[in-house]
Motif scaffolding. Structure first.
Motif, mmCIF file in Angstrom:
data_model
loop_
_atom_site.group_PDB
_atom_site.id
_atom_site.type_symbol
_atom_site.label_atom_id
_atom_site.label_comp_id
_atom_site.label_asym_id
_atom_site.label_seq_id
_atom_site.Cartn_x
_atom_site.Cartn_y
_atom_site.Cartn_z
ATOM 1 N N ILE A 1 -17.226 121.362 174.776
ATOM 2 C CA ILE A 1 -16.184 122.188 175.394
ATOM 3 C C ILE A 1 -14.869 121.409 175.439
ATOM 4 O O ILE A 1 -13.802 121.960 175.161
ATOM 5 C CB ILE A 1 -16.615 122.642 176.806
ATOM 6 C CG1 ILE A 1 -17.786 123.623 176.712
ATOM 7 C CG2 ILE A 1 -15.457 123.268 177.568
ATOM 8 C CD1 ILE A 1 -18.437 123.943 178.035
ATOM 9 N N GLU A 2 -14.936 120.125 175.787
ATOM 10 C CA GLU A 2 -13.732 119.294 175.802
ATOM 11 C C GLU A 2 -13.098 119.225 174.419
ATOM 12 O O GLU A 2 -11.872 119.314 174.280
ATOM 13 C CB GLU A 2 -14.060 117.892 176.294
ATOM 14 C CG GLU A 2 -14.353 117.815 177.770
ATOM 15 C CD GLU A 2 -14.850 116.446 178.192
ATOM 16 O OE1 GLU A 2 -15.083 115.579 177.317
ATOM 17 O OE2 GLU A 2 -15.000 116.230 179.395
ATOM 18 N N PHE A 3 -13.898 119.066 173.392
ATOM 19 C CA PHE A 3 -13.369 118.978 172.029
ATOM 20 C C PHE A 3 -12.749 120.304 171.584
ATOM 21 O O PHE A 3 -11.733 120.317 170.891
ATOM 22 C CB PHE A 3 -14.436 118.541 171.046
ATOM 23 C CG PHE A 3 -14.841 117.098 171.199
ATOM 24 C CD1 PHE A 3 -13.900 116.115 171.460
ATOM 25 C CD2 PHE A 3 -16.165 116.729 171.093
ATOM 26 C CE1 PHE A 3 -14.262 114.798 171.604
ATOM 27 C CE2 PHE A 3 -16.543 115.407 171.233
ATOM 28 C CZ PHE A 3 -15.589 114.431 171.496
ATOM 29 N N ILE A 4 -13.352 121.404 171.984
ATOM 30 C CA ILE A 4 -12.794 122.720 171.640
ATOM 31 C C ILE A 4 -11.439 122.910 172.309
ATOM 32 O O ILE A 4 -10.491 123.412 171.701
ATOM 33 C CB ILE A 4 -13.771 123.847 172.028
ATOM 34 C CG1 ILE A 4 -14.981 123.835 171.088
ATOM 35 C CG2 ILE A 4 -13.090 125.201 172.008
ATOM 36 C CD1 ILE A 4 -16.120 124.722 171.538
ATOM 37 N N LEU A 5 -11.329 122.489 173.558
ATOM 38 C CA LEU A 5 -10.058 122.605 174.269
ATOM 39 C C LEU A 5 -9.019 121.613 173.757
ATOM 40 O O LEU A 5 -7.817 121.865 173.847
ATOM 41 C CB LEU A 5 -10.273 122.414 175.768
ATOM 42 C CG LEU A 5 -11.121 123.487 176.461
ATOM 43 C CD1 LEU A 5 -11.362 123.110 177.912
ATOM 44 C CD2 LEU A 5 -10.461 124.841 176.360
ATOM 45 N N LEU A 6 -9.454 120.509 173.206
ATOM 46 C CA LEU A 6 -8.552 119.475 172.713
ATOM 47 C C LEU A 6 -8.070 119.748 171.289
ATOM 48 O O LEU A 6 -7.027 119.234 170.883
ATOM 49 C CB LEU A 6 -9.249 118.117 172.764
ATOM 50 C CG LEU A 6 -8.439 116.891 172.390
ATOM 51 C CD1 LEU A 6 -7.297 116.706 173.381
ATOM 52 C CD2 LEU A 6 -9.311 115.673 172.348
ATOM 53 N N SER A 7 -8.759 120.579 170.543
ATOM 54 C CA SER A 7 -8.415 120.782 169.132
ATOM 55 C C SER A 7 -6.998 121.301 168.900
ATOM 56 O O SER A 7 -6.341 120.841 167.957
ATOM 57 C CB SER A 7 -9.457 121.669 168.447
ATOM 58 O OG SER A 7 -9.514 122.923 169.045
ATOM 59 N N PRO A 8 -6.455 122.226 169.705
ATOM 60 C CA PRO A 8 -5.052 122.607 169.469
ATOM 61 C C PRO A 8 -4.074 121.447 169.666
ATOM 62 O O PRO A 8 -3.084 121.344 168.947
ATOM 63 C CB PRO A 8 -4.787 123.711 170.500
ATOM 64 C CG PRO A 8 -6.118 124.228 170.873
ATOM 65 C CD PRO A 8 -7.065 123.081 170.730
ATOM 66 N N VAL A 9 -4.355 120.563 170.606
ATOM 67 C CA VAL A 9 -3.493 119.408 170.837
ATOM 68 C C VAL A 9 -3.537 118.476 169.626
ATOM 69 O O VAL A 9 -2.499 117.992 169.155
ATOM 70 C CB VAL A 9 -3.912 118.660 172.120
ATOM 71 C CG1 VAL A 9 -3.102 117.405 172.317
ATOM 72 C CG2 VAL A 9 -3.796 119.571 173.324
#
Length: 118
Positions: free
Chosen positions: A9-17
């Motif tokens: 979940i953290e990686f999914i949220l971080l991908s746009p950044v």
């Protein structure tokens, strides 16, 4: 919920950044070539819902690099590159801060809701 699921979940949220950082780096290296490519993906003016959605996705994933590149275009080439380089460093620092905040918020939510990690 497993620890691996939380990390995913953290990686999914971080991908746009991370997409912003990668595209900003490409703008630093390739300059107007990549900005022109970005402009081809933007509809001006956006009239339909599809065009507005496409513009939102493009600006959300890749918009910060071309935005600053166009702002610094009024300076000579060397000054614009130096300004953009420092902006890129700021973008990277902001990304690390965003990741830290994301991690902290997500872990706090898990702790407050009492979700057990196994």
């Amino acid at each position: 919920m497993s620890e691996q699921t939380l990390e995913n979940i953290e990686f999914i949220l971080l991908s746009p950044v991370l997409a912003q950082i990668a595209f900003a780096f490409l703008v630093l290296i390739l300059g107007f070539v990549i900005v022109d490519y970005y402009e081809w993906g933007i509809f001006r003016p956006a009239e339909t819902g599809f065009q507005k959605l496409t513009n939102g996705i493009m600006k959300g994933l890749f918009g910060i690099g071309p935005y600053f590149y166009k702002r610094y275009k009024k300076h000579n080439w060397l000054t614009a590159k130096i300004l953009y380089f420092f902006t890129f460093i700021g973008i990277c620092i902001g990304a690390f801060v965003a990741y830290g905040l994301l991690w902290l918020i997500l872990r706090t939510i898990v702790k407050v809701l009492g979700i057990e990690l196994y």
